[in-house]
Design an enzyme around this catalytic site. Sequence first.
Site, PDB file in Angstrom:
ATOM      1  N   PHE A 187      35.450  10.421  34.956  1.00 44.80           N
ATOM      2  CA  PHE A 187      34.969   9.062  34.721  1.00 44.80           C
ATOM      3  C   PHE A 187      35.886   8.386  33.715  1.00 44.80           C
ATOM      4  CE2 PHE A 187      31.222   6.661  35.942  1.00 44.80           C
ATOM      5  CZ  PHE A 187      30.746   7.431  36.989  1.00 44.80           C
ATOM      6  N   GLN A 242      29.410  -5.487  28.012  1.00 44.37           N
ATOM      7  CA  GLN A 242      30.386  -4.893  28.930  1.00 44.37           C
ATOM      8  C   GLN A 242      30.314  -5.446  30.354  1.00 44.37           C
ATOM      9  OE1 GLN A 242      29.959  -0.582  30.526  1.00 44.37           O
ATOM     10  NE2 GLN A 242      31.731  -0.549  29.170  1.00 44.37           N
ATOM     11  N   HIS A 282      31.493  -4.401  34.033  1.00 40.13           N
ATOM     12  CA  HIS A 282      31.967  -3.256  34.807  1.00 40.13           C
ATOM     13  C   HIS A 282      32.978  -3.777  35.831  1.00 40.13           C
ATOM     14  CE1 HIS A 282      31.940   0.093  37.595  1.00 40.13           C
ATOM     15  NE2 HIS A 282      31.136   0.791  36.825  1.00 40.13           N
ATOM     16  N   LEU A 315      26.512  -3.068  41.858  1.00 39.87           N
ATOM     17  CA  LEU A 315      27.501  -2.151  41.309  1.00 39.87           C
ATOM     18  C   LEU A 315      28.037  -1.154  42.329  1.00 39.87           C
ATOM     19  CD1 LEU A 315      28.694  -1.487  38.491  1.00 39.87           C
ATOM     20  CD2 LEU A 315      27.243   0.523  38.564  1.00 39.87           C
ATOM     21  N   GLU A 328      31.673   3.738  39.019  1.00 38.90           N
ATOM     22  CA  GLU A 328      32.986   4.222  38.605  1.00 38.90           C
ATOM     23  C   GLU A 328      33.274   5.587  39.252  1.00 38.90           C
ATOM     24  OE1 GLU A 328      33.954   3.060  34.483  1.00 38.90           O
ATOM     25  OE2 GLU A 328      34.261   5.210  34.226  1.00 38.90           O
ATOM     26  N   ARG A 373      36.379   0.567  30.749  1.00 37.48           N
ATOM     27  CA  ARG A 373      35.991  -0.597  31.538  1.00 37.48           C
ATOM     28  C   ARG A 373      36.516  -1.919  30.994  1.00 37.48           C
ATOM     29  NH1 ARG A 373      29.901   1.676  32.610  1.00 37.48           N
ATOM     30  NH2 ARG A 373      30.604   3.195  34.147  1.00 37.48           N
ATOM     31  N   HIS A 397      27.255  -5.778  32.939  1.00 43.29           N
ATOM     32  CA  HIS A 397      26.702  -4.450  33.188  1.00 43.29           C
ATOM     33  C   HIS A 397      25.905  -3.860  32.046  1.00 43.29           C
ATOM     34  CE1 HIS A 397      26.455  -0.647  35.220  1.00 43.29           C
ATOM     35  NE2 HIS A 397      27.072  -0.016  34.249  1.00 43.29           N
ATOM     36  N   ARG A 434      31.321   0.698  25.921  1.00 42.02           N
ATOM     37  CA  ARG A 434      30.769   2.006  26.275  1.00 42.02           C
ATOM     38  C   ARG A 434      31.588   2.682  27.376  1.00 42.02           C
ATOM     39  NH1 ARG A 434      27.565   3.858  30.471  1.00 42.02           N
ATOM     40  NH2 ARG A 434      26.852   1.836  31.226  1.00 42.02           N
TER      41      ARG A 434
HETATM   42  C1  LIG Z   1      23.516  -0.254  38.705  1.00 37.83           C
HETATM   43  C2  LIG Z   1      23.686   0.526  37.439  1.00 37.83           C
HETATM   44  C3  LIG Z   1      24.317   1.756  37.461  1.00 37.83           C
HETATM   45  C4  LIG Z   1      24.469   2.492  36.288  1.00 37.83           C
HETATM   46  N1  LIG Z   1      25.077   3.721  36.345  1.00 37.83           N
HETATM   47  C5  LIG Z   1      25.170   4.475  35.226  1.00 37.83           C
HETATM   48  C6  LIG Z   1      25.708   5.795  35.263  1.00 37.83           C
HETATM   49  O1  LIG Z   1      26.078   6.326  36.305  1.00 37.83           O
HETATM   50  N2  LIG Z   1      25.776   6.486  34.113  1.00 37.83           N
HETATM   51  C7  LIG Z   1      25.359   5.974  32.933  1.00 37.83           C
HETATM   52  O2  LIG Z   1      25.449   6.663  31.914  1.00 37.83           O
HETATM   53  N3  LIG Z   1      24.824   4.731  32.863  1.00 37.83           N
HETATM   54  C8  LIG Z   1      24.708   3.981  33.987  1.00 37.83           C
HETATM   55  N4  LIG Z   1      24.150   2.725  33.911  1.00 37.83           N
HETATM   56  C9  LIG Z   1      23.552   2.270  32.658  1.00 37.83           C
HETATM   57  C10 LIG Z   1      22.202   2.930  32.453  1.00 37.83           C
HETATM   58  O3  LIG Z   1      21.602   3.164  33.690  1.00 37.83           O
HETATM   59  C11 LIG Z   1      21.253   2.070  31.618  1.00 37.83           C
HETATM   60  O4  LIG Z   1      21.888   1.676  30.438  1.00 37.83           O
HETATM   61  C12 LIG Z   1      20.015   2.881  31.257  1.00 37.83           C
HETATM   62  O5  LIG Z   1      19.427   3.421  32.414  1.00 37.83           O
HETATM   63  C13 LIG Z   1      18.976   2.086  30.492  1.00 37.83           C
HETATM   64  O6  LIG Z   1      17.856   2.906  30.321  1.00 37.83           O
HETATM   65  P1  LIG Z   1      16.650   2.497  29.378  1.00 37.83           P
HETATM   66  O7  LIG Z   1      15.717   3.657  29.360  1.00 37.83           O
HETATM   67  O8  LIG Z   1      17.173   2.000  28.094  1.00 37.83           O
HETATM   68  O9  LIG Z   1      15.995   1.240  30.116  1.00 37.83           O
HETATM   69  P2  LIG Z   1      15.607   0.964  31.644  1.00 37.83           P
HETATM   70  O10 LIG Z   1      15.801   2.129  32.518  1.00 37.83           O
HETATM   71  O11 LIG Z   1      16.239  -0.312  32.000  1.00 37.83           O
HETATM   72  O12 LIG Z   1      14.049   0.754  31.534  1.00 37.83           O
HETATM   73  C14 LIG Z   1      13.486  -0.316  30.811  1.00 37.83           C
HETATM   74  C15 LIG Z   1      11.998  -0.112  30.782  1.00 37.83           C
HETATM   75  O13 LIG Z   1      11.435  -1.072  29.907  1.00 37.83           O
HETATM   76  C16 LIG Z   1      10.310  -1.638  30.520  1.00 37.83           C
HETATM   77  N5  LIG Z   1      10.149  -2.988  29.965  1.00 37.83           N
HETATM   78  C17 LIG Z   1      11.072  -3.963  29.813  1.00 37.83           C
HETATM   79  N6  LIG Z   1      10.511  -5.050  29.261  1.00 37.83           N
HETATM   80  C18 LIG Z   1       9.221  -4.756  29.032  1.00 37.83           C
HETATM   81  C19 LIG Z   1       8.114  -5.453  28.487  1.00 37.83           C
HETATM   82  N7  LIG Z   1       8.211  -6.702  28.050  1.00 37.83           N
HETATM   83  N8  LIG Z   1       6.926  -4.835  28.434  1.00 37.83           N
HETATM   84  C20 LIG Z   1       6.762  -3.556  28.898  1.00 37.83           C
HETATM   85  N9  LIG Z   1       7.784  -2.852  29.420  1.00 37.83           N
HETATM   86  C21 LIG Z   1       8.993  -3.441  29.479  1.00 37.83           C
HETATM   87  C22 LIG Z   1      10.582  -1.610  31.996  1.00 37.83           C
HETATM   88  O14 LIG Z   1       9.370  -1.590  32.726  1.00 37.83           O
HETATM   89  C23 LIG Z   1      11.336  -0.291  32.136  1.00 37.83           C
HETATM   90  O15 LIG Z   1      10.409   0.768  32.320  1.00 37.83           O
HETATM   91  C24 LIG Z   1      23.982   1.971  35.073  1.00 37.83           C
HETATM   92  C25 LIG Z   1      23.337   0.752  35.053  1.00 37.83           C
HETATM   93  C26 LIG Z   1      23.207   0.014  36.219  1.00 37.83           C
HETATM   94  C27 LIG Z   1      22.539  -1.339  36.135  1.00 37.83           C
END
Ligand SMILES: Cc1cc2nc3c(=O)[nH]c(=O)nc-3n(C[C@H](O)[C@H](O)[C@H](O)COP(=O)(O)OP(=O)(O)OC[C@H]3O[C@@H](n4cnc5c(N)ncnc54)[C@H](O)[C@@H]3O)c2cc1C
Length: 575
Positions: free
Chosen positions: A115, A236, A238, A248, A251, A282, A348, A390
């Site tokens: 990666f 960032q 992507h 997306l 990568e 990135r 991203h 990142r």
């Molecule tokens: C398409 C894509 C591909 C990616 N691929 C990778 C990868 O391969 N490797 C990597 O390391 N990273 C990757 N990333 C980045 C990574 O996935 C995210 O940064 C990470 O999953 C975020 O996780 P989180 O637990 O912080 O939040 P999220 O998984 O975004 O979850 C947010 C949570 O907060 C809750 N929430 C939000 N607002 C409220 C509210 N007001 N009240 C109650 N609940 C709320 C939602 O319901 C949800 O459950 C990718 C991101 C994307 C978009």
Amino acid sequence: MYHRFDAVIVGAGGAGLMAAAQLAGKCNVAVITKLYPVRSHTGAAQGGIAAALANVEEDHWIWHMFDTVKGGDYLVDQDAAEVLAREAIDAIIELEHWGFPFNRLPDGRIDQRRFGGHTRNFGEAPVRRSCYAADRTGHMILQTLYQQSIKNQVVFFDEFMMLDLLLTDDGVCTGVVALDVETGEFHVFHAKAVLLATGGYGRVFKVTSNALSLTGDGVAIVFRRGLPLEDMEFYQFHPTGIYKLGILLSEACRGEGGILRNGLGERFMERYAPTLLDLAPRDVVSRSIYHEIREGRGVEGKDYVYLDLTHLPKEVIETKLADNTDFVRTYLGLDPVVDPIPIQPTAHYAMGGIPTDVDGRVTVDAQNTPVPGLYAAGECACVSVHGANRLGTNSLVDLVVFGRRAGKHMLQFVQENDLHPLPKEPDYRARAEVEWILENEGQEKVATIRAELQEAMMADASVFRTGDGLRRMQDKLVELRNRFTRITIDDRSRTFNTDLVEAIELGYLLDCAEAIVACALAREESRGAHYREDFPQRDDANWLKHTLVTRTSGGLELSYKPVIITRFQPKERTY
Ligand SMILES: Cc1cc2nc3c(=O)[nH]c(=O)nc-3n(C[C@H](O)[C@H](O)[C@H](O)COP(=O)(O)OP(=O)(O)OC[C@H]3O[C@@H](n4cnc5c(N)ncnc54)[C@H](O)[C@@H]3O)c2cc1C
């Protein structure tokens, strides 16, 4: 309605669920989530999760730490990066023991792939460090963690939207207020400790990989309550979003050998990153793509270039990149096995967010003074392990490492502390906000303001920035905020009112955009993902420091805090 828990977690993505796993069965814990848990954006993560397991090639946690620090253009807090790189290894093994279906080597150990920015021996060449499950790594994390939560009887409040954070006058966190989206009822959650794990805010930009729900709710609510946000200028892009759609393409496509080509068919990354080529970090690759486009070398002179997988074996494309292949076939009607894929950079990942220490405690100043009872983890938080940029697969590992640490610290905190009393009428602010939106009689539409915000942020606050552009964006934000006071929504009912939810979310997006722009305008240098055309050099003498932005009655106030440097002195960044 009133609820009392020891610990409340807001957000059911990887960070929230990893924390919940530490608390479940040991104290009384609830997870509040706007989405049904497995719809969280973590489930969309594709490519992998980094850990120096050294299963395929020699690797060491310190190489991972170094890459993370250098990838972040030396704005990374190195104590946190060390924790990330060291504990990543344990965290992966823990996931494996919980049933995570990793791709494996013939001898049964976890397979790993390349990666961007992950190297061996401090930058010599790419290394295979990212563990993965085809291109559905995040999906598998979410399923694995959700299964653990159900097994451990975590209490979920699904489709509950947090609207407010409760803090006492002397700054102790005592809970949150949420709206039950299904019924329109308000719920007060009284707790000893609260973890915010609400994810990112990619929806401030027009072209984004982020889900519709990623509107920075937790970040904006903290900001509204007068607590600072950190490093908001670093956002960032992507390199490989599907042209115009922003969806997306991981990568991992380049990790498996895919290359970028301009309109002349040239592998242009040879010019910008001779060692790591297409697997440079990135920020470097996204800028290089735009540079090619500006020089007229986009495909057919347009604003896109190609991601080319056609030289890879069909089997790799269809099995290791199965979902990506589906996206291209579905959304573009092209076949990656034989067609190059039109791509452009897509918004991203938020490097900035709610400042925390390495135990997930939210902090308020340059001395890292914690807010008792308040924690944050995942993309909404800023530890800061990603600094100014990142590395790929470092977010999923951030979720599990710091989600876990936050959960463990919360457990200790709830065991040692009593509940603080709630303020009087704890839900008055949340009620007032909802009533205002339901009753407002204006002419403005939420969707129009949102589209203008996203368009303007894309033009003036994305990959390339200037002082003039950012000032123009500030003026635009004043105008949009004004118009926001005159919105009207069509649905005035209480039950599952998505009009209402979107209006509330637009308010959060405006807050996030305001913070991004103020911090970006102040930072007169270029570092990582923040590139100022009017200040193109990195300036360590003046700007090797984190930004803190606080909303006060007199407007936004900026202050700064030092970067923690332990092992690696800042150097010029070449790839
Ligand atoms: C398409 C894509 C591909 C990616 N691929 C990778 C990868 O391969 N490797 C990597 O390391 N990273 C990757 N990333 C980045 C990574 O996935 C995210 O940064 C990470 O999953 C975020 O996780 P989180 O637990 O912080 O939040 P999220 O998984 O975004 O979850 C947010 C949570 O907060 C809750 N929430 C939000 N607002 C409220 C509210 N007001 N009240 C109650 N609940 C709320 C939602 O319901 C949800 O459950 C990718 C991101 C994307 C978009």
